[in-house]
Motif scaffolding. Structure first.
Motif: not given
Length: 417
Positions: A220-227
């Motif tokens: 979830v945190l990685a997705t936030t970083m990318y998007n």
């Protein structure tokens, strides 16, 4: 595209203005709303953000009432002082009444808004409306670009746990070097820093901690970083378990060239009345480019010497004779805190090339893989070996591993990014 609100009690005039906006300004009809009184306009401006407000100068307070000659101007004054209503970027008064135009024009301009006289039979006012709409569109595009630029970073750094995160902040210069970066409606406390590399590039970094272990919080945190922040690369640092070998010591830094999910498969009852996992091997590779670069960097003798010197200066060497090495290996990931030699041996039987395990890395690598479409997303996992997943597991190397892995990453970014 901008959102427009028209406040006017004359239905035919509203239809004409909508036609101008749709046909002459290429605005979608669904982006244009109208209200026929001050009360209904007040309600709409409380509920929604509009970029452009077009209103008659002569307006009724409520629907089906006689219009007030000062209704429009009084409403603008109310809007300027209201905390509940959302003031549009641009406000334009539209009137066919030349007396209202002459008497209210100066007051409108004093409030930094403009008035257009809608003369029947003249197209001049239509052209003025088009120019104002075009200006509103360009202003919104400029604002959005500024917001996007401010929210765009080159690299994302994530840690699973706060203790890992604290050491990462120290490895990158200490907490005073970082700037807090708040994003409304997100549960993370982001921090940012800029790093000047050896090639004189400025790398913008955004960091956060998931605050808990596990594949899902990391994904979830990685997705936030990318998007949200449009980063190309996300790095993860901290501590993990290693598999005992003559080439691996506590405190060494492991870089995952691939991460396998060791807990994926089907549970069945076996003949001995125990549960058996029929594994389905899912493995995700790291970015070939990043792995190649860090292998090259790790192979330099000065890299290891500098890394150990920094750890010693931070007074984080567990034993004075420790000389932490860097290893690029295949790792695995699963939902358990492992303290079992038998379990480790079972994992190794399935894939003898595995050298370490944690509880988050697969979530990071799978996220980068799934989100790579038109724009490539990279990820790299670097963690220090804090234990060997056996009954002797302890926390003694946690701070050292977190600091050492983050220090290696900081050195790598300065040298290669």
């Amino acid at each position: 595209m901008i959102n427009v609100l028209i406040i006017d009690d004359r239905e035919e005039k509203v239809k004409l203005i909508k036609k101008i906006l749709v046909d002459g300004c290429n605005l979608p009809l669904e982006n244009i709303e109208s209200a026929d009184s001050i009360a209904s306009g007040r309600r709409k401006l409380t509920e929604k953000v509009y970029d452009l407000l077009l209103l008659d100068l002569v307006l009724p307070l409520f629907s089906n009432e006689d219009p007030d000659p000062k209704g429009g101007l009084n409403f603008i004054s109310e809007l300027k002082g209201s905390a509940a209503m959302k003031t549009p970027i641009q406000i334009i008064g539209l009137t066919e009444n030349i007396n209202a135009y002459e008497t209210k024009k100066g007051e409108f301009e004093r409030l930094l808004f403009s008035v257009i006289l809608c003369k029947q039979g003249s197209s001049d006012w239509i052209q003025q409306v088009k120019e104002k709409v075009d200006y509103a569109i360009r202003i919104k595009e400029a604002i959005l670009k500024t917001i996007n630029d401010n929210n765009k970073f080159d690299i994302g750094l994530i840690c699973a746990l706060q203790e890992e995160y604290n050491q990462m902040l120290d490895a990158f210069g200490g907490d005073t070097k970082w700037r807090n970066f708040e994003i409304e409606d997100y549960p993370y406390r982001f921090k940012t820093i800029e790093i000047t590399t050896a090639s004189n590039n400025v790398v913008r970094v955004i960091a956060a901690t998931a605050g808990r272990p596990g594949v899902v919080p990391t994904a979830v945190l990685a997705t936030t970083m990318y998007n949200l922040f449009k980063v190309q690369s996300v790095f993860m640092t901290g501590f993990s378990a290693g598999f005992p070998s003559k080439d691996l010591a506590l405190g060494d830094v492991m870089v995952a060239k691939s991460i396998e999910d060791y807990a994926n498969g089907k549970l069945i009852d076996d003949p001995a009345n125990t549960v058996e996992l029929l594994k389905e091997i899912h493995q995700v590779e790291a970015s070939t480019e990043l792995v190649t670069k860090i292998q090259e960097y790790a192979s330099k003798p000065e890299t290891r010497a500098t890394l150990n010197a920094k750890v010693e200066r931070a007074n984080l060497k567990v034993n004075s004779r420790d000389n932490y090495a860097i290893q690029v290996s295949a790792t695995c990931c699963g939902p358990f805190v492992v303290t079992s030699n038998d379990f480790v041996n079972q994992i190794k039987r399935d894939n003898r090339k595995l050298e370490g395990l944690d509880m988050e890395g697969y979530g990071l690598y799978l996220t980068s893989h799934l989100l790579t479409k038109r724009v490539k997303k990279d990820a790299l996992w670097l963690k220090g070996i804090g234990d060997f997943a056996n009954p002797q597991k302890s926390d003694g190397y946690h701070d050292t591993c977190s600091f050492t892995s983050a220090t290696l990453l900081h050195m790598f970014i300065k040298e290669y990014m």
